[in-house]
Design a protein around this motif. Structure first.
Motif, PDB file in Angstrom:
ATOM      1  N   SER A  75     -43.014  99.572  74.026  1.00  0.00           N
ATOM      2  CA  SER A  75     -42.387  98.263  74.185  1.00  0.00           C
ATOM      3  C   SER A  75     -42.561  97.740  75.612  1.00  0.00           C
ATOM      4  N   GLU A  76     -42.359  98.611  76.585  1.00  0.00           N
ATOM      5  CA  GLU A  76     -42.527  98.251  77.995  1.00  0.00           C
ATOM      6  C   GLU A  76     -43.975  97.849  78.294  1.00  0.00           C
ATOM      7  N   LEU A  77     -44.920  98.598  77.765  1.00  0.00           N
ATOM      8  CA  LEU A  77     -46.334  98.301  78.010  1.00  0.00           C
ATOM      9  C   LEU A  77     -46.759  97.001  77.336  1.00  0.00           C
ATOM     10  N   LYS A  78     -46.224  96.732  76.151  1.00  0.00           N
ATOM     11  CA  LYS A  78     -46.505  95.457  75.492  1.00  0.00           C
ATOM     12  C   LYS A  78     -45.973  94.296  76.329  1.00  0.00           C
ATOM     13  N   SER A  79     -44.790  94.470  76.892  1.00  0.00           N
ATOM     14  CA  SER A  79     -44.212  93.436  77.760  1.00  0.00           C
ATOM     15  C   SER A  79     -45.062  93.219  79.003  1.00  0.00           C
ATOM     16  N   ALA A  80     -45.771  94.266  79.428  1.00  0.00           N
ATOM     17  CA  ALA A  80     -46.659  94.169  80.595  1.00  0.00           C
ATOM     18  C   ALA A  80     -48.031  93.600  80.225  1.00  0.00           C
ATOM     19  N   GLY A  81     -48.214  93.254  78.935  1.00  0.00           N
ATOM     20  CA  GLY A  81     -49.458  92.608  78.519  1.00  0.00           C
ATOM     21  C   GLY A  81     -50.482  93.485  77.842  1.00  0.00           C
ATOM     22  N   LEU A  82     -50.188  94.770  77.643  1.00  0.00           N
ATOM     23  CA  LEU A  82     -51.148  95.631  76.958  1.00  0.00           C
ATOM     24  C   LEU A  82     -51.037  95.425  75.450  1.00  0.00           C
ATOM     25  N   GLU A  83     -52.188  95.420  74.792  1.00  0.00           N
ATOM     26  CA  GLU A  83     -52.239  95.230  73.337  1.00  0.00           C
ATOM     27  C   GLU A  83     -52.496  96.570  72.656  1.00  0.00           C
ATOM     28  N   PHE A  84     -51.700  96.855  71.640  1.00  0.00           N
ATOM     29  CA  PHE A  84     -51.839  98.088  70.885  1.00  0.00           C
ATOM     30  C   PHE A  84     -52.543  97.833  69.568  1.00  0.00           C
ATOM     31  N   ASP A  85     -53.416  98.759  69.181  1.00  0.00           N
ATOM     32  CA  ASP A  85     -54.077  98.694  67.886  1.00  0.00           C
ATOM     33  C   ASP A  85     -53.153  99.204  66.794  1.00  0.00           C
ATOM     34  N   GLU A  86     -52.300 100.167  67.141  1.00  0.00           N
ATOM     35  CA  GLU A  86     -51.328 100.725  66.195  1.00  0.00           C
ATOM     36  C   GLU A  86     -50.027 100.998  66.928  1.00  0.00           C
ATOM     37  N   ASP A  87     -48.925 100.509  66.371  1.00  0.00           N
ATOM     38  CA  ASP A  87     -47.603 100.797  66.909  1.00  0.00           C
ATOM     39  C   ASP A  87     -47.232 102.246  66.592  1.00  0.00           C
ATOM     40  N   PRO A  88     -46.170 102.769  67.220  1.00  0.00           N
ATOM     41  CA  PRO A  88     -45.769 104.151  66.955  1.00  0.00           C
ATOM     42  C   PRO A  88     -45.482 104.401  65.476  1.00  0.00           C
ATOM     43  N   VAL A  89     -46.073 105.498  64.974  1.00  0.00           N
ATOM     44  CA  VAL A  89     -45.917 105.903  63.575  1.00  0.00           C
ATOM     45  C   VAL A  89     -45.766 107.419  63.545  1.00  0.00           C
ATOM     46  N   ASP A  90     -44.860 107.895  62.692  1.00  0.00           N
ATOM     47  CA  ASP A  90     -44.714 109.335  62.482  1.00  0.00           C
ATOM     48  C   ASP A  90     -45.870 109.822  61.615  1.00  0.00           C
ATOM     49  N   ARG A  91     -46.545 110.862  62.076  1.00  0.00           N
ATOM     50  CA  ARG A  91     -47.705 111.417  61.368  1.00  0.00           C
ATOM     51  C   ARG A  91     -47.321 112.699  60.625  1.00  0.00           C
ATOM     52  N   PRO A  92     -48.080 113.052  59.570  1.00  0.00           N
ATOM     53  CA  PRO A  92     -47.783 114.273  58.812  1.00  0.00           C
ATOM     54  C   PRO A  92     -47.870 115.552  59.644  1.00  0.00           C
ATOM     55  N   TRP A  93     -48.589 115.514  60.765  1.00  0.00           N
ATOM     56  CA  TRP A  93     -48.729 116.703  61.614  1.00  0.00           C
ATOM     57  C   TRP A  93     -47.605 116.771  62.653  1.00  0.00           C
ATOM     58  N   LEU A  94     -46.525 115.997  62.423  1.00  0.00           N
ATOM     59  CA  LEU A  94     -45.283 116.052  63.194  1.00  0.00           C
ATOM     60  C   LEU A  94     -45.398 115.463  64.595  1.00  0.00           C
ATOM     61  N   TRP A  95     -46.329 114.553  64.775  1.00  0.00           N
ATOM     62  CA  TRP A  95     -46.445 113.801  66.019  1.00  0.00           C
ATOM     63  C   TRP A  95     -46.124 112.347  65.723  1.00  0.00           C
ATOM     64  N   ARG A  96     -45.544 111.652  66.671  1.00  0.00           N
ATOM     65  CA  ARG A  96     -45.373 110.198  66.594  1.00  0.00           C
ATOM     66  C   ARG A  96     -46.429 109.615  67.532  1.00  0.00           C
ATOM     67  N   GLN A  97     -47.280 108.712  67.020  1.00  0.00           N
ATOM     68  CA  GLN A  97     -48.436 108.253  67.790  1.00  0.00           C
ATOM     69  C   GLN A  97     -48.588 106.739  67.761  1.00  0.00           C
ATOM     70  N   ALA A  98     -49.108 106.208  68.861  1.00  0.00           N
ATOM     71  CA  ALA A  98     -49.490 104.797  68.978  1.00  0.00           C
ATOM     72  C   ALA A  98     -50.869 104.764  69.639  1.00  0.00           C
ATOM     73  N   TYR A  99     -51.675 103.766  69.283  1.00  0.00           N
ATOM     74  CA  TYR A  99     -53.046 103.699  69.805  1.00  0.00           C
ATOM     75  C   TYR A  99     -53.330 102.361  70.472  1.00  0.00           C
ATOM     76  N   LEU A 100     -54.119 102.430  71.538  1.00  0.00           N
ATOM     77  CA  LEU A 100     -54.649 101.255  72.208  1.00  0.00           C
ATOM     78  C   LEU A 100     -55.999 101.636  72.786  1.00  0.00           C
ATOM     79  N   LYS A 101     -56.676 100.663  73.391  1.00  0.00           N
ATOM     80  CA  LYS A 101     -57.984 100.935  73.986  1.00  0.00           C
ATOM     81  C   LYS A 101     -57.938 100.589  75.466  1.00  0.00           C
ATOM     82  N   ASP A 102     -58.706 101.343  76.253  1.00  0.00           N
ATOM     83  CA  ASP A 102     -58.828 101.020  77.671  1.00  0.00           C
ATOM     84  C   ASP A 102     -59.809  99.855  77.827  1.00  0.00           C
ATOM     85  N   PRO A 103     -59.992  99.309  79.031  1.00  0.00           N
ATOM     86  CA  PRO A 103     -60.895  98.166  79.210  1.00  0.00           C
ATOM     87  C   PRO A 103     -62.347  98.425  78.817  1.00  0.00           C
TER      88      PRO A 103
END
Length: 125
Positions: A75-103
């Motif tokens: 949420s903080e990074l989005k407010s700073a202008g970064l765009e995420f490809d995927e918001d945080p999601v709980d995965r079957p392998w017991l990790w919560r993950q969000a994805y974005l790309k670098d420049p």
């Protein structure tokens, strides 16, 4: 053995360093626009950014950064202008993950796994 650093080759080294600083890494060597090295706020790992005018993004490597407060951090990074490809999601392998790309178009995963990062229920004994 301990992982010392990862190096990203970039056509956009200044933008790439600024991106990783927004994620929370701290610049410890600054020879921009040719080279910079950043350290993670936790642990001992570092990330280097090296200029390369002929580099292409890779799909074969993903950089993972663990955040204890993943949802708040996204949420903080989005407010700073970064765009995420995927918001945080709980995965079957017991990790919560969000994805974005670098420049450069490289895939970055911010995640929270806690003890499951190295000790999932299916860990080899």
């Amino acid at each position: 053995m301990n992982l010392n650093q990862v190096t990203i080759y970039s056509q956009k080294p200044v933008e790439t360093v600024e991106f990783f600083e927004k994620l929370g890494l701290r610049r410890i060597v600054d020879s921009l626009p040719r080279y910079a090295r950043l350290e993670c706020p936790d642990g001992e790992s570092t990330l280097s950014v090296n200029i390369d005018e002929n580099v292409a993004p890779t799909r074969s490597v993903v950089l993972y950064f663990e955040c204890d407060d993943l949802d708040a951090r996204v949420s903080e990074l989005k407010s700073a202008g970064l765009e995420f490809d995927e918001d945080p999601v709980d995965r079957p392998w017991l990790w919560r993950q969000a994805y974005l790309k670098d420049p450069n178009g490289n895939k970055i995963c911010l995640f929270h796994a806690g003890n499951n990062r190295k000790n999932p229920p299916w860990r080899v004994q």
